[in-house]
Motif scaffolding. Structure first.
Motif, PDB file in Angstrom:
ATOM      1  N   ALA A 351       0.825  -1.204   0.000  1.00  0.00           N
ATOM      2  CA  ALA A 351       0.000   0.000   0.000  1.00  0.00           C
ATOM      3  C   ALA A 351       0.860   1.256   0.000  1.00  0.00           C
ATOM      4  N   VAL A 352       1.877   1.268   0.843  1.00  0.00           N
ATOM      5  CA  VAL A 352       2.743   2.449   0.919  1.00  0.00           C
ATOM      6  C   VAL A 352       3.503   2.648  -0.392  1.00  0.00           C
ATOM      7  N   ALA A 353       4.065   1.552  -0.942  1.00  0.00           N
ATOM      8  CA  ALA A 353       4.817   1.657  -2.189  1.00  0.00           C
ATOM      9  C   ALA A 353       3.918   2.084  -3.345  1.00  0.00           C
ATOM     10  N   ALA A 354       2.696   1.503  -3.397  1.00  0.00           N
ATOM     11  CA  ALA A 354       1.766   1.872  -4.468  1.00  0.00           C
ATOM     12  C   ALA A 354       1.364   3.341  -4.353  1.00  0.00           C
ATOM     13  N   ALA A 355       1.133   3.820  -3.126  1.00  0.00           N
ATOM     14  CA  ALA A 355       0.752   5.222  -2.933  1.00  0.00           C
ATOM     15  C   ALA A 355       1.871   6.154  -3.373  1.00  0.00           C
ATOM     16  N   TRP A 356       3.082   5.870  -2.936  1.00  0.00           N
ATOM     17  CA  TRP A 356       4.208   6.743  -3.272  1.00  0.00           C
ATOM     18  C   TRP A 356       4.471   6.745  -4.769  1.00  0.00           C
ATOM     19  N   ALA A 357       4.525   5.545  -5.386  1.00  0.00           N
ATOM     20  CA  ALA A 357       4.815   5.460  -6.816  1.00  0.00           C
ATOM     21  C   ALA A 357       3.705   6.101  -7.646  1.00  0.00           C
ATOM     22  N   ALA A 358       2.448   5.853  -7.260  1.00  0.00           N
ATOM     23  CA  ALA A 358       1.336   6.411  -8.023  1.00  0.00           C
ATOM     24  C   ALA A 358       1.324   7.934  -7.934  1.00  0.00           C
ATOM     25  N   ALA A 359       1.558   8.472  -6.747  1.00  0.00           N
ATOM     26  CA  ALA A 359       1.539   9.926  -6.579  1.00  0.00           C
ATOM     27  C   ALA A 359       2.690  10.590  -7.330  1.00  0.00           C
ATOM     28  N   ARG A 360       3.878  10.008  -7.223  1.00  0.00           N
ATOM     29  CA  ARG A 360       5.031  10.591  -7.912  1.00  0.00           C
ATOM     30  C   ARG A 360       4.846  10.547  -9.429  1.00  0.00           C
ATOM     31  N   THR A 361       4.291   9.439  -9.914  1.00  0.00           N
ATOM     32  CA  THR A 361       4.060   9.325 -11.355  1.00  0.00           C
ATOM     33  C   THR A 361       3.008  10.319 -11.813  1.00  0.00           C
ATOM     34  N   ALA A 362       1.938  10.455 -11.050  1.00  0.00           N
ATOM     35  CA  ALA A 362       0.866  11.371 -11.426  1.00  0.00           C
ATOM     36  C   ALA A 362       1.330  12.823 -11.411  1.00  0.00           C
TER      37      ALA A 362
END
Length: 814
Positions: A351-362
């Motif tokens: 969850a933490v990795a998905a949140a960080w990666a998704a936010a940075r990519t967006a």
């Protein structure tokens, strides 16, 4: 962060559900890897010797020797002579042999086994009243059976087994097992009913483990102590445990991919709604790195809160899955879930990795453009994809095409099932990456009919054209939900339809009875007047090498009057000896033809090398392999089967023909319908557990749809207020949203249907050789469910957004 709590709340909900789903699937996987079944029948034996439940193979690859093993489908028996070797071992004080076979008291449900009384000490069972059985017509029943059936010494009871009959109860035990019924016969009678002369199910030993291992060295057996004794008692639990490993891994991987896709879309929409804020930050000298760091830290904060809460929610979700699997018979009651720290930890990290990666990519593109451009784009929000996103979209499109081609050439369910889901997900990722372009194309087509409706239709067409990026964010989870739902549902209907069609076309018998018909009853049917042919059908599984194949055993005599397997080459005339018939699909996989030898391992570990005598076409309806009934019945746990009868139906008390017992219900069914029901059950028995777990993924995507729509609609509060200030009524605004919802569902339906159709066509070509089977009403139900969900998730947030006065909303700003 406080000002943007609506967007972050949406991201929080997506992450929480994702963590719960990953945690539940991880617990299933962990249970498969580390789970065990505590012994019940064998609880009183310190050491238990059982058959080796695996088939083994040694493979050489790149100079390395690898040992592989696969679990067998039936109980592997042990030579009775091994007990004498163990008795002579130093320190051994007691040796008890056991034979187990299916036996049920009429009217009592649940798992039930017959045993010889000499094995009662393995639990131990002791007598509460009466005595031990001595004659062939005497039994001892356990305490639970006596209580439920009102049995006591002197009672008469009907026992169904390989040789059904009425027995006299001579004793009742003090004990009863939690998950199974125990019926005890005399030792001689139990040995005959088991039908394995010179063999025993297991050997219980009181003595040192090392001495037992030394005594059995060289024999194809395994030695168990402690909780590991449950593996010898419940071989089916071991098979379920192995299945949990593959199922938990596949479902966990699918859940993780879906979670990443959903979370990425949620954060993309959240960042999109904050473009004006980000543009203002850039205008006052905030660097791209600072903007990305800000959004990344916000995402980490949300992930660190949502991850643990989601992992905690995953625990009851895993127990819910356990109960569903037990209800389907895919998980034995004795195999409890392993709830270690690893699955929750992985869920939190995911969850933490998905949140960080998704936010940075967006935030990547928005943070890199120049401040003046950022302000302009935040206001205009054009549809322009970056070169990297276009390249990624085309790459995933190529990947989806490659997986589709691969899927069309897979004819093994174990290989095609995970590839099917992966194909649908990869196509959905391609749609998500190219979403704005696809949304713009869809709006261009739909704007023409929309403009035929004044006010609401005109406004909807204008808004959809200007908000293609927002529309793409909404379409992605909706397309994912519809595509996955259709794929999961219609994979089963495609397999079931092909199997039932083949079974129905191949069943030419006039009457059907079973399953569970003993061989003695079948012989009685053969002697009945007016009966011209009787075919007994017994089903099981075998291993060819390490691969699993479904097999059926049939009575060769009169087979042409009861079954038509659609023989393509060879003949079934030699089936009564050491011959084997192979389905066309299996023959292609195994590279065999009539006259070849086929080495295989039967379900109880017995190796045989029959000669291929025929290749037939109806493998989905009747199994991959066909041998004589006598050959297979001697190597399965339950040799009772289905009986196909040509001629007049005999009148035998207690036996119902035309298949009511196997088709369900109490009214008569035709043999064709009965064959369809049996084939459908066989086709779906390995898929039911996967389907239950996949329902969770569908539910997750449905939550994501609601979440995304609520976020997108709530963010338009200022737009709704401006429309009302310039004279648009509340009813007209709601009408506009209704038309937008219809357009959104139509675009998502086209994309989701296209994804499912491409995937299912490839699946059908590989597995059935035909087109997919899509029941129209079920498909309309999927569309209706998506429409209702989209409408509710749009209308309710819109009403809330329009609740304040328009002037107050406009004054509050974005």
């Amino acid at each position: 962060m406080i000002a943007k709590k609506a967007g972050l709340a949406g991201a929080f909900a997506a992450l929480l559900c994702a963590a719960a789903l990953v945690c539940a699937c991880g617990i299933l996987l962990d249970t498969g890897l580390r789970g065990s079944v505590a012994p019940q029948r064998y609880a009183g034996a310190p050491v238990v010797v059982g058959g080796d439940q695996y088939v083994h193979a040694v493979k050489e690859k790149k100079g390395e020797t690898k040992h592989k093993a696969k679990v067998l489908g039936e109980r592997v028996w042990v030579p009775a002579s091994l007990a004498d070797r163990i008795r002579s071992a130093p320190g051994v004080r007691a040796v008890t042999t056991e034979v187990s076979f299916p036996a049920e008291i009429a009217g009592r449900d649940g798992e039930s086994w017959g045993h010889g009384w000499e094995s009662a000490a393995l639990t131990p069972f002791t007598l509460r009243e009466g005595r031990a059985p001595a004659a062939d017509d005497e039994v001892v029943v356990d305490a639970a059976s006596a209580r439920e059936q009102g049995l006591r010494p002197g009672s008469r009871v009907r026992v169904e087994s390989g040789e059904p009959g009425t027995y006299r109860v001579v004793g009742v035990t003090r004990q009863a097992l939690r998950d199974q019924t125990a019926i005890f016969f005399s030792s001689a009678r139990a040995a005959r009913l088991a039908g394995r002369p010179g063999m025993v199910s297991a050997i219980g030993v009181t003595g040192p483990e090392r001495a037992v291992r030394d005594a059995v060295r060289g024999a194809r057996v395994t030695v168990h102590t402690g909780d590991d004794r449950g593996r010898a008692e419940f071989p089916g639990a071991e098979r379920s445990r192995i299945k949990l490993i593959s199922m938990g891994g596949a479902l966990g991987g699918t859940a993780l991919l879906v979670a990443v896709l959903v979370v990425s879309g949620t954060f993309a929409l959240s960042v999109q709604q904050r473009e004006r804020e980000i543009a203002l930050l850039r205008a006052i000298a905030a660097t791209p790195r600072q903007v990305r760091r800000m959004i990344g830290r916000e995402a980490l904060a949300v992930g660190l809160v949502a991850g643990p809460l989601g992992a905690a929610a995953g625990l009851p979700l895993a127990f819910w899955l356990r109960d569903r699997f037990r209800g389907l018979g895919a998980l034995p009651t004795g195999l409890d879930l392993v709830t270690g720290p690893f699955p929750p930890a992985v869920a939190v990290l995911a969850a933490v990795a998905a949140a960080w990666a998704a936010a940075r990519t967006a935030a990547r593109r928005t943070s890199r453009i120049r401040p003046v451009e950022a302000l302009g784009e935040a206001a205009l929000r054009p549809v322009r994809l970056g070169a990297g996103r276009v390249a990624a979209g085309l790459g995933f499109t190529a990947g989806g095409a490659a997986l589709t081609v691969l899927l069309a050439h897979l004819d093994v369910e174990a290989a095609s099932s995970p590839v099917t889901m992966l194909t649908a997900i990869v196509w959905t990722v391609a749609v998500a990456l190219l979403g704005p372009v696809l949304a713009r194309a869809g709006v261009a087509v739909l704007s023409v009919p929309l403009r035929l409706f004044p006010v609401g239709g005109d406004l909807a067409a204008a808004n959809l054209g200007a908000g293609a990026r927002r529309l793409a964010s909404v379409i992605t989870p909706l397309t994912l939900m519809m595509g996955l739902t259709a794929t999961i549902l219609f994979v089963q209907t495609t397999m079931g339809h092909a199997a039932t069609r083949q079974a129905a076309d191949g069943t030419i018998a006039a009457h059907v009875a079973g399953p569970g018909v003993p061989h003695a009853v079948a012989e009685e049917i053969r002697r009945s007047p007016g009966v011209t042919a009787v075919t007994e059908v017994v089903r099981g599984t075998v291993r060819v090498g390490l691969e699993n194949y479904r097999i059926q055993g049939v009575t060769p005599a009169g087979l042409d009057r009861t079954l038509d397997l659609d023989v393509r080459s060879g003949s079934l005339d030699g089936l009564g000896g050491s011959g084997i018939a192979v389905s066309e699909t299996a023959a292609g996989r195994l590279h065999v033809r009539p006259g070849d030898r086929l080495r295989l391992t039967l379900g109880d570990g017995t190796p045989i090398s029959p000669t291929v005598i025929a290749v037939y076409g109806r493998g989905l309806g009747f199994g991959d392999l066909t041998v004589s009934r006598d050959l297979l019945a001697a190597h399965v746990d339950d040799p009772r089967g289905t009986v196909l009868v040509a001629g007049e139906p005999p009148r035998i008390p207690g036996l119902r023909f035309t298949g009511a017992a196997s088709c369900g219900g109490t009214t008569p069914h035709t043999p064709r319908n009965c064959a369809e029901a049996i084939a459908a059950a066989n086709a779906s028995q390995n898929a039911e557990g996967n389907q239950v777990a996949m329902i969770l993924i569908i539910a997750f995507t449905a939550i994501a749809v609601v979440n995304t729509l609520a976020m997108a609609t709530s963010a338009r509060a200022r737009e709704f207020a401006l429309l009302r200030i310039v004279g648009t009524t509340r009813r007209q605004v709601m009408g506009m949203l209704g038309w937008e919802t219809l357009a959104t569902v139509l675009i998502a339906a086209v994309l989701g249907t296209a994804i499912a159709l491409v995937t299912l066509t490839a699946f059908g070509r590989g597995m059935t050789g035909g087109a997919p089977h899509v029941p129209p009403l079920t498909y309309l139900g999927v569309l209706g469910w998506a429409g209702v969900l989209t409408l509710v998730a749009t209308v309710l947030p819109a009403r809330l957004a329009m609740a304040p006065r328009p002037a107050d909303t406009v004054g509050a700003g974005e």
